[in-house]
Design an enzyme around this catalytic site. Structure first.
Site, PDB file in Angstrom:
ATOM      1  N   CYS A  60      45.627  45.980  37.275  1.00 33.30           N
ATOM      2  CA  CYS A  60      46.260  44.781  36.726  1.00 33.30           C
ATOM      3  C   CYS A  60      45.648  43.508  37.309  1.00 33.30           C
ATOM      4  O   CYS A  60      44.864  43.541  38.243  1.00 33.30           O
ATOM      5  CB  CYS A  60      47.760  44.818  37.002  1.00 33.30           C
ATOM      6  SG  CYS A  60      48.168  44.625  38.750  1.00 33.30           S
ATOM      7  N   ALA A  63      46.052  42.867  40.985  1.00 32.21           N
ATOM      8  CA  ALA A  63      45.119  43.673  41.790  1.00 32.21           C
ATOM      9  C   ALA A  63      43.770  42.972  41.897  1.00 32.21           C
ATOM     10  O   ALA A  63      43.147  42.931  42.966  1.00 32.21           O
ATOM     11  CB  ALA A  63      44.936  45.060  41.172  1.00 32.21           C
ATOM     12  N   ARG A  94      42.028  49.351  49.673  1.00 31.72           N
ATOM     13  CA  ARG A  94      40.690  49.024  49.185  1.00 31.72           C
ATOM     14  C   ARG A  94      39.625  49.020  50.282  1.00 31.72           C
ATOM     15  O   ARG A  94      38.609  48.519  50.104  1.00 31.72           O
ATOM     16  CB  ARG A  94      40.698  47.685  48.444  1.00 31.72           C
ATOM     17  CG  ARG A  94      39.345  47.373  47.776  1.00 31.72           C
ATOM     18  CD  ARG A  94      39.493  46.294  46.754  1.00 31.72           C
ATOM     19  NE  ARG A  94      38.292  45.713  46.284  1.00 31.72           N
ATOM     20  CZ  ARG A  94      37.748  44.606  46.755  1.00 31.72           C
ATOM     21  NH1 ARG A  94      38.307  43.985  47.775  1.00 31.72           N
ATOM     22  NH2 ARG A  94      36.661  44.115  46.221  1.00 31.72           N
ATOM     23  N   HIS A 194      40.399  38.299  38.669  1.00 27.76           N
ATOM     24  CA  HIS A 194      39.182  37.778  39.307  1.00 27.76           C
ATOM     25  C   HIS A 194      39.004  36.307  38.948  1.00 27.76           C
ATOM     26  O   HIS A 194      38.728  35.474  39.801  1.00 27.76           O
ATOM     27  CB  HIS A 194      37.930  38.512  38.806  1.00 27.76           C
ATOM     28  CG  HIS A 194      37.926  39.978  39.068  1.00 27.76           C
ATOM     29  ND1 HIS A 194      37.296  40.868  38.236  1.00 27.76           N
ATOM     30  CD2 HIS A 194      38.462  40.719  40.072  1.00 27.76           C
ATOM     31  CE1 HIS A 194      37.428  42.094  38.711  1.00 27.76           C
ATOM     32  NE2 HIS A 194      38.139  42.028  39.815  1.00 27.76           N
TER      33      HIS A 194
HETATM   34 FE1  CFM Z   1      33.044  44.126  41.463  1.00 26.86          FE
HETATM   35 FE2  CFM Z   1      33.273  46.484  41.022  1.00 26.86          FE
HETATM   36 FE3  CFM Z   1      35.388  44.870  41.145  1.00 26.86          FE
HETATM   37 FE4  CFM Z   1      33.963  45.440  43.376  1.00 26.86          FE
HETATM   38 FE5  CFM Z   1      35.749  47.441  43.916  1.00 26.86          FE
HETATM   39 FE6  CFM Z   1      35.057  48.385  41.537  1.00 26.86          FE
HETATM   40 FE7  CFM Z   1      37.203  46.808  41.719  1.00 26.86          FE
HETATM   41 MO1  CFM Z   1      37.256  49.226  42.691  1.00 26.86          MO
HETATM   42  S1  CFM Z   1      32.057  45.764  42.557  1.00 26.86           S
HETATM   43  S2  CFM Z   1      34.750  43.629  42.694  1.00 26.86           S
HETATM   44  S3  CFM Z   1      34.574  46.233  45.293  1.00 26.86           S
HETATM   45  S4  CFM Z   1      33.876  45.020  39.691  1.00 26.86           S
HETATM   46  S5  CFM Z   1      35.074  49.364  43.408  1.00 26.86           S
HETATM   47  S6  CFM Z   1      33.116  48.487  40.392  1.00 26.86           S
HETATM   48  S7  CFM Z   1      36.920  48.505  40.528  1.00 26.86           S
HETATM   49  S8  CFM Z   1      37.845  47.246  43.694  1.00 26.86           S
HETATM   50  S9  CFM Z   1      37.537  44.945  40.751  1.00 26.86           S
END
Ligand code: CFM
Length: 548
Positions: A60, A63, A94, A194
């Site tokens: 989500c 997160a 994480r 993000h």
């Molecule tokens: Fe970038 Fe990723 Fe992500 Fe990531 Fe991660 Fe991820 Fe994630 Mo899990 S590199 S920041 S450190 S998109 S592994 S493939 S899914 S936490 S949001």
């Protein structure tokens, strides 16, 4: 069907994946299941809502904001405004590591701060409780900064976390309190979080400390979150090469580093998906160009170092980078020479997040392995097809929901690090400035690209391709392994790592060798081994909830 069982006809596979879905769902899913052609790069449907009822890998918005982007900065007190579950299940799951300079330095990563919202707060409002929690955290820790993260009920009842944060910030005077409207439902996945996080860090942190930073070649590392110590390895390499890391966004970072990050002369972006917004905004406001890099894979690490040296265009730096590569590579090569005969020709599938499904293909290539299918959970079309498609991406209602900051050049601090002519010259040398060509360009023709892979589709893919390894996360791990296929967690690394840089590559080779050559998988009878297969596609395996 193709003759090789590992490489079935992708159009047949595509049909197989969608044939059990109701017509409308099949039509929608078909747009996200693409047969790759690196020359043409077909369009992928991405960043759209998951069909209700489908078991998705996604997370989500909360997160993505709290866990992913803000989580790794060690000296921010991150308070989750919401029910305790949102905190408990996000508490240290994480693996973003951090290293304080001394034992006295602030590090709140091991803590779990929550307002523990109750029914009463949902009915009568939770702002009072939030302010109490901020006060309590301030009294206990006196942190430099407190960030507030909104969970779903907060948005539903209309608590104003920004007003509460402002009130407390003004009350304290020496603690930067700010909030995020990152309710879980804000977007179709963690990707929305993000973007919200980028906006908040840009507004409330970057540019607060104008002290000139020292160093000849100063850069920020964006989109590296220090999972399993990845950032430590990159820091080691940077130091050896004579590069000064001002701030990472945000693995192993501190508030001061982020606040001073606009004094760097280059932003390199590892995970494009989670932080490309920051690269663009810092370029507009401060004149710092960004470049896509990847330190996943020994070859990619060497290539990225060379790109950075080319950007700074300094002979001494270039020589130093070559010296680092020359020193590191033989150690990597020695391990590869030993392992390659055991891994060559094997196949992998990667279904992870928004960047690793691309980056880790490089490590598999180094192992002589082929990626037969890959996809992201929550990436956008540009992560698949390259940033050239940005102008043609339709902004739907879900994306409109997320604030786009209006950024202008800073009247005092805007200072283009390179002139237009210099940037052009770099581009002519083949340096991709402010660009990313996406995952599909690197994948082979007829490999399968699937966005937001469902649980059912993953079972089908495994049944059809029988890959030697499947890369995903903890939610998928045991289901896949029960099918007789080892699963490598590319989120948490199965508690291993680091996997970046040269030392990380060696760690990865060894781990994958152990997994794909482990005899235990042959002792498990996978469902398709119990039934007869026709044309390579077993008729015996069905997801338990799908009837004939
Ligand atoms: Fe970038 Fe990723 Fe992500 Fe990531 Fe991660 Fe991820 Fe994630 Mo899990 S590199 S920041 S450190 S998109 S592994 S493939 S899914 S936490 S949001």
């Amino acid at each position: 069907m193709g003759t090789n069982k590992h490489f079935p006809d992708p159009s047949v596979v595509r049909e197989e994946l969608i044939q059990k879905y109701p017509t409308k769902v099949a039509k929608k899913r078909a747009k996200s299941i693409i047969i790759n052609d690196p020359q043409i790069i077909p369009e992928v449907q991405a960043n759209v809502r998951t069909v209700p009822g489908i078991i998705t890998q996604r997370g989500c918005s909360y997160a993505g904001c709290k866990g992913v982007v803000l989580g790794p900065t060690r000296d921010i007190v991150n308070i989750v405004h919401g029910p305790i579950g949102c905190s408990f299940y996000a508490w240290m799951t994480r693996r973003n590591q951090t290293r304080t300079e001394s034992l006295m330095d602030a590090n709140y990563i091991p803590y779990c701060f929550s307002t523990d919202m109750q029914e009463e707060n949902v009915v009568f409002g939770g702002e009072k409780k939030l302010k109490q929690a901020i006060q309590e955290a301030y009294d206990l820790f006196h942190p430099k900064s407190i960030a507030i993260f909104s969970t779903c009920p907060v948005g539903l009842i209309g608590d104003d976390v920004h007003a509460a944060s402002k009130e407390m910030r003004e009350k304290f005077g020496d603690c930067n309190v700010f909030g995020f409207s990152c309710e879980g439902y804000r977007g179709v996945s963690q990707s929305a979080g993000h973007h919200i996080a980028n906006n908040g860090v840009f507004k409330h942190m970057v540019g607060r400390d104008n002290t000139p930073s020292e160093g000849k070649f100063k850069l920020n590392l964006l989109g590296e979150y220090n999972i399993g110590g990845d950032a430590f390895e990159i820091e080691r390499i940077f130091e050896k090469a004579g590069l000064t890391l001002i701030s990472s966004f945000s693995g192993n970072s501190t508030i001061s580093q982020l606040e001073n990050s606009h004094t760097a002369d280059l932003n390199v972006i590892q995970c494009h998906r989670s932080i490309n917004y920051m690269g663009d905004m810092m370029e507009t406001k401060y004149g710092i160009p960004w470049m896509k890099v990847s330190f996943v894979g020994a070859e990619s690490s060497a290539k990225s170092l060379r790109k950075i040296a080319e950007y700074f265009d300094d002979e001494e730096l270039k020589a130093q980078v070559e010296a680092v590569i020359a020193e590191e590579m033989p150690k990597v090569k020695a391990v590869i020479d030993e392992i390659l005969p055991r891994t060559q020709g094997k196949t992998a599938m990667l279904f992870v997040g928004g960047s690793r499904a691309h980056h880790y293909q490089d490590l598999f290539t180094e192992l002589g392995m082929t990626t037969v299918a890959a996809g992201y959970e929550f990436a956008h079309r540009d992560d698949y097809e390259g940033r050239d498609v940005l102008p043609s991406i339709k902004i739907d209602a879900d994306s409109k929901n997320i604030e786009e900051l209006k950024v202008l050049p800073d009247p005092e601090l805007y200072n283009p690090r390179k002139t237009e002519a210099e940037l052009e010259a770099l581009k002519e040398k083949g340096l991709e400035i402010n660009g990313y060509s996406g995952m599909m360009q690197q994948m082979t023709k007829k490999s399968l690209v699937v966005d937001d892979l469902s649980h059912y589709e993953s079972e089908k893919l495994i049944e059809i391709y029988k890959p030697d390894i499947f890369c995903a996360g903890i939610k998928e791990k045991y289901v896949v392994q029960k099918m007789g296929v080892p699963l490598k967690q590319l989120h948490s690394y199965d508690y291993g790592g680091p996997y970046t840089g040269f030392e990380g590559a060696v760690n990865f080779y060894k781990d994958i060798d152990r997994m794909v050559n482990n005899p235990v998988w042959k002792l498990i009878k996978a469902p398709w081994q119990k039934t007869e297969a026709t044309n390579g596609i077993s008729k015996g395996l069905e997801a338990s909830y799908v009837t004939q």
